[in-house]
Design a protein around this motif. Structure first.
Motif, PDB file in Angstrom:
ATOM      1  N   VAL A  87      20.561   3.476  29.343  1.00  0.00           N
ATOM      2  CA  VAL A  87      21.431   2.772  30.280  1.00  0.00           C
ATOM      3  C   VAL A  87      20.866   2.919  31.690  1.00  0.00           C
ATOM      4  O   VAL A  87      20.095   3.840  31.967  1.00  0.00           O
ATOM      5  CB  VAL A  87      22.881   3.326  30.255  1.00  0.00           C
ATOM      6  N   ILE A  88      21.268   2.015  32.558  1.00  0.00           N
ATOM      7  CA  ILE A  88      21.027   2.168  33.992  1.00  0.00           C
ATOM      8  C   ILE A  88      22.376   2.496  34.597  1.00  0.00           C
ATOM      9  O   ILE A  88      23.365   1.814  34.338  1.00  0.00           O
ATOM     10  CB  ILE A  88      20.469   0.885  34.627  1.00  0.00           C
ATOM     11  N   PHE A  89      22.395   3.564  35.384  1.00  0.00           N
ATOM     12  CA  PHE A  89      23.637   3.900  36.058  1.00  0.00           C
ATOM     13  C   PHE A  89      23.402   4.017  37.552  1.00  0.00           C
ATOM     14  O   PHE A  89      22.271   4.173  38.012  1.00  0.00           O
ATOM     15  CB  PHE A  89      24.271   5.174  35.487  1.00  0.00           C
ATOM     16  N   ILE A 106      17.846   5.694  35.268  1.00  0.00           N
ATOM     17  CA  ILE A 106      17.809   5.363  33.848  1.00  0.00           C
ATOM     18  C   ILE A 106      17.944   6.657  33.057  1.00  0.00           C
ATOM     19  O   ILE A 106      17.318   7.659  33.390  1.00  0.00           O
ATOM     20  CB  ILE A 106      16.476   4.675  33.479  1.00  0.00           C
ATOM     21  N   THR A 107      18.759   6.618  32.023  1.00  0.00           N
ATOM     22  CA  THR A 107      18.889   7.771  31.127  1.00  0.00           C
ATOM     23  C   THR A 107      19.464   7.291  29.809  1.00  0.00           C
ATOM     24  O   THR A 107      19.844   6.127  29.673  1.00  0.00           O
ATOM     25  CB  THR A 107      19.755   8.882  31.748  1.00  0.00           C
ATOM     26  N   VAL A 148      25.742   0.421  35.025  1.00  0.00           N
ATOM     27  CA  VAL A 148      25.641  -0.960  35.493  1.00  0.00           C
ATOM     28  C   VAL A 148      24.889  -1.850  34.501  1.00  0.00           C
ATOM     29  O   VAL A 148      25.009  -3.072  34.567  1.00  0.00           O
ATOM     30  CB  VAL A 148      25.012  -1.050  36.903  1.00  0.00           C
ATOM     31  N   ARG A 149      24.104  -1.248  33.587  1.00  0.00           N
ATOM     32  CA  ARG A 149      23.470  -1.975  32.487  1.00  0.00           C
ATOM     33  C   ARG A 149      23.459  -1.074  31.264  1.00  0.00           C
ATOM     34  O   ARG A 149      22.996   0.053  31.316  1.00  0.00           O
ATOM     35  CB  ARG A 149      22.020  -2.370  32.791  1.00  0.00           C
ATOM     36  N   ASP A 150      23.992  -1.585  30.180  1.00  0.00           N
ATOM     37  CA  ASP A 150      24.096  -0.813  28.947  1.00  0.00           C
ATOM     38  C   ASP A 150      23.151  -1.418  27.905  1.00  0.00           C
ATOM     39  O   ASP A 150      22.978  -2.638  27.865  1.00  0.00           O
ATOM     40  CB  ASP A 150      25.543  -0.859  28.451  1.00  0.00           C
ATOM     41  N   ASN A 170      11.789   1.205  39.312  1.00  0.00           N
ATOM     42  CA  ASN A 170      12.051  -0.018  40.075  1.00  0.00           C
ATOM     43  C   ASN A 170      11.661  -1.273  39.300  1.00  0.00           C
ATOM     44  O   ASN A 170      12.347  -2.301  39.394  1.00  0.00           O
ATOM     45  CB  ASN A 170      11.346   0.042  41.434  1.00  0.00           C
ATOM     46  N   LYS A 171      10.586  -1.221  38.510  1.00  0.00           N
ATOM     47  CA  LYS A 171      10.210  -2.366  37.680  1.00  0.00           C
ATOM     48  C   LYS A 171      11.310  -2.678  36.665  1.00  0.00           C
ATOM     49  O   LYS A 171      11.648  -3.843  36.437  1.00  0.00           O
ATOM     50  CB  LYS A 171       8.891  -2.105  36.952  1.00  0.00           C
ATOM     51  N   VAL A 172      11.868  -1.640  36.042  1.00  0.00           N
ATOM     52  CA  VAL A 172      12.951  -1.833  35.071  1.00  0.00           C
ATOM     53  C   VAL A 172      14.197  -2.371  35.780  1.00  0.00           C
ATOM     54  O   VAL A 172      14.879  -3.257  35.256  1.00  0.00           O
ATOM     55  CB  VAL A 172      13.255  -0.519  34.309  1.00  0.00           C
ATOM     56  N   LEU A 173      14.477  -1.872  36.974  1.00  0.00           N
ATOM     57  CA  LEU A 173      15.629  -2.385  37.732  1.00  0.00           C
ATOM     58  C   LEU A 173      15.456  -3.876  38.008  1.00  0.00           C
ATOM     59  O   LEU A 173      16.406  -4.659  37.817  1.00  0.00           O
ATOM     60  CB  LEU A 173      15.796  -1.609  39.045  1.00  0.00           C
ATOM     61  N   LEU A 174      14.273  -4.277  38.441  1.00  0.00           N
ATOM     62  CA  LEU A 174      14.027  -5.696  38.716  1.00  0.00           C
ATOM     63  C   LEU A 174      14.193  -6.541  37.456  1.00  0.00           C
ATOM     64  O   LEU A 174      14.781  -7.632  37.512  1.00  0.00           O
ATOM     65  CB  LEU A 174      12.622  -5.890  39.294  1.00  0.00           C
ATOM     66  N   GLU A 175      13.688  -6.054  36.328  1.00  0.00           N
ATOM     67  CA  GLU A 175      13.835  -6.786  35.065  1.00  0.00           C
ATOM     68  C   GLU A 175      15.305  -6.974  34.694  1.00  0.00           C
ATOM     69  O   GLU A 175      15.660  -7.941  34.034  1.00  0.00           O
ATOM     70  CB  GLU A 175      13.155  -6.035  33.921  1.00  0.00           C
TER      71      GLU A 175
END
Length: 120
Positions: free
Chosen positions: A27-29, A44-45, A65-67, A105-110
């Protein structure tokens, strides 16, 4: 010295992450308060680690914020670098941390989220 990650390693980790989705997912938290005067950030964790952190630091107002993140090359690279950092499998810790920030940051942008700032 930048860590070298080859395509085969990325593919292997992507397969592992896809298999692991049955048991645990990433997930992104977002942290919604400052830690040591640093601004809020996205991290990410895995889901269980997030729950453990939320139970331990409930006043910090952590929020997913993303599961169930899609498994991408960037997520695989993040996982490789994260593993190197926690297993202490590196020569230059500062460089590994910089790469972890880069792939986070790359994963956040994706995932259509704002990147973490330079104070990350």
């Amino acid at each position: 010295m930048t860590l070298q990650i080859d395509q085969q390693e990325i593919e292997d980790v992507k397969n592992d992450l896809n298999s692991a989705k049955q048991r645990v997912h990433l997930v992104i938290f977002q942290t919604n308060y400052s830690i040591d005067t640093k601004p809020s950030m996205h991290l990410i964790t895995d889901y269980q680690t997030f729950i453990n952190a939320k139970n331990k630091f409930n006043e910090s107002d952590l929020q997913i914020v993303r599961d169930i993140l899609p498994v991408t090359d960037n997520l695989a690279c993040w996982a490789i670098v994260q593993h190197k950092l926690v297993s202490k499998d590196y020569e230059d810790k500062f460089e590994v941390i910089k790469q972890l920030e880069f792939f986070t940051n790359k994963v956040l942008l994706e995932n259509k989220l704002p990147v973490n700032g330079p104070d990350f």
